[in-house]
Design a protein around this motif. Structure first.
Motif, PDB file in Angstrom:
ATOM      1  N   TYR A 108       0.856  -1.184   0.000  1.00  0.00           N
ATOM      2  CA  TYR A 108       0.000   0.000   0.000  1.00  0.00           C
ATOM      3  C   TYR A 108       0.889   1.230   0.000  1.00  0.00           C
ATOM      4  N   ALA A 109       0.624   2.150  -0.920  1.00  0.00           N
ATOM      5  CA  ALA A 109       1.494   3.321  -1.057  1.00  0.00           C
ATOM      6  C   ALA A 109       0.791   4.628  -0.733  1.00  0.00           C
ATOM      7  N   GLY A 110      -0.433   4.548  -0.229  1.00  0.00           N
ATOM      8  CA  GLY A 110      -1.062   5.758   0.268  1.00  0.00           C
ATOM      9  C   GLY A 110      -2.279   6.227  -0.498  1.00  0.00           C
ATOM     10  N   ASP A 111      -2.847   7.267   0.058  1.00  0.00           N
ATOM     11  CA  ASP A 111      -4.041   7.916  -0.462  1.00  0.00           C
ATOM     12  C   ASP A 111      -3.694   8.633  -1.768  1.00  0.00           C
ATOM     13  N   HIS A 165     -12.604   4.848  -1.853  1.00  0.00           N
ATOM     14  CA  HIS A 165     -11.316   5.468  -1.556  1.00  0.00           C
ATOM     15  C   HIS A 165     -10.370   5.223  -2.720  1.00  0.00           C
ATOM     16  N   HIS A 166      -9.604   6.242  -3.103  1.00  0.00           N
ATOM     17  CA  HIS A 166      -8.634   6.128  -4.193  1.00  0.00           C
ATOM     18  C   HIS A 166      -7.251   5.937  -3.580  1.00  0.00           C
ATOM     19  N   GLU A 167      -6.560   4.884  -4.024  1.00  0.00           N
ATOM     20  CA  GLU A 167      -5.299   4.491  -3.382  1.00  0.00           C
ATOM     21  C   GLU A 167      -4.234   4.150  -4.422  1.00  0.00           C
ATOM     22  N   PHE A 168      -2.972   4.310  -4.013  1.00  0.00           N
ATOM     23  CA  PHE A 168      -1.850   3.807  -4.794  1.00  0.00           C
ATOM     24  C   PHE A 168      -1.367   2.504  -4.163  1.00  0.00           C
ATOM     25  N   TRP A 169      -1.080   1.513  -4.989  1.00  0.00           N
ATOM     26  CA  TRP A 169      -0.489   0.253  -4.572  1.00  0.00           C
ATOM     27  C   TRP A 169       0.637  -0.070  -5.536  1.00  0.00           C
ATOM     28  N   GLN A 170       1.664  -0.767  -5.067  1.00  0.00           N
ATOM     29  CA  GLN A 170       2.711  -1.248  -5.964  1.00  0.00           C
ATOM     30  C   GLN A 170       2.748  -2.773  -5.904  1.00  0.00           C
ATOM     31  N   HIS A 171       2.805  -3.401  -7.077  1.00  0.00           N
ATOM     32  CA  HIS A 171       2.854  -4.866  -7.162  1.00  0.00           C
ATOM     33  C   HIS A 171       4.310  -5.303  -7.019  1.00  0.00           C
ATOM     34  N   VAL A 172       4.813  -5.292  -5.795  1.00  0.00           N
ATOM     35  CA  VAL A 172       6.236  -5.530  -5.529  1.00  0.00           C
ATOM     36  C   VAL A 172       6.663  -6.969  -5.747  1.00  0.00           C
ATOM     37  N   VAL A 212      -5.922   2.200  -7.453  1.00  0.00           N
ATOM     38  CA  VAL A 212      -6.999   1.293  -7.056  1.00  0.00           C
ATOM     39  C   VAL A 212      -8.133   2.098  -6.426  1.00  0.00           C
ATOM     40  N   VAL A 213      -9.351   1.820  -6.872  1.00  0.00           N
ATOM     41  CA  VAL A 213     -10.541   2.381  -6.231  1.00  0.00           C
ATOM     42  C   VAL A 213     -11.158   1.239  -5.433  1.00  0.00           C
ATOM     43  N   ARG A 214     -11.235   1.446  -4.108  1.00  0.00           N
ATOM     44  CA  ARG A 214     -11.649   0.376  -3.202  1.00  0.00           C
ATOM     45  C   ARG A 214     -12.656   0.909  -2.201  1.00  0.00           C
ATOM     46  N   ASP A 215     -13.616   0.076  -1.834  1.00  0.00           N
ATOM     47  CA  ASP A 215     -14.567   0.409  -0.786  1.00  0.00           C
ATOM     48  C   ASP A 215     -13.936   0.013   0.545  1.00  0.00           C
ATOM     49  N   THR A 216     -13.746   0.969   1.437  1.00  0.00           N
ATOM     50  CA  THR A 216     -13.060   0.691   2.701  1.00  0.00           C
ATOM     51  C   THR A 216     -13.933  -0.064   3.701  1.00  0.00           C
ATOM     52  N   VAL A 217     -15.229  -0.155   3.443  1.00  0.00           N
ATOM     53  CA  VAL A 217     -16.120  -0.886   4.337  1.00  0.00           C
ATOM     54  C   VAL A 217     -16.158  -2.361   3.950  1.00  0.00           C
TER      55      VAL A 217
END
Length: 92
Positions: free
Chosen positions: A19-22, A52-59, A68-73
């Motif tokens: 996870y790389a943040g908001d 929520h809009h997030e950055f992720w890296q496929h390490v 990534v657009v993800r529902d936090t609930v």
């Protein structure tokens, strides 16, 4: 378990990603000398419920940066695109 569908590698478990943040937070200008603004950017984050809009890296895969657009609930991943291909793209 959260699963993210990488555009190159297909659907993978969350453990392959970092996870790389908001993705909605904007960094202050580098010439900005306001320490409070920098402290807010580094340390203060909302904890939203819902989309929520997030950055992720496929390490542990292709190493691509993803938007990534993800529902936090529900943790439902609604969309995944390459970070460089989203509108107004800048690398995290």
């Amino acid at each position: 378990m959260l699963r993210i569908a990488c555009p190159y590698c297909g659907e993978r478990d969350q453990v392959e990603y970092v996870y790389a943040g908001d993705a909605t937070c904007r960094m202050p200008e580098l010439t900005d000398s306001d320490l409070d603004r920098w402290a807010d950017w580094v340390f203060i984050r909302d904890n939203p419920m819902g989309e929520h809009h997030e950055f992720w890296q496929h390490v542990h895969g292709c190493r691509q940066w993803l938007f990534v657009v993800r529902d936090t609930v529900t943790h439902e991943v609604r969309s995944v695109t390459l970070a460089r291909e989203r509108p107004g793209a800048t690398q995290p």
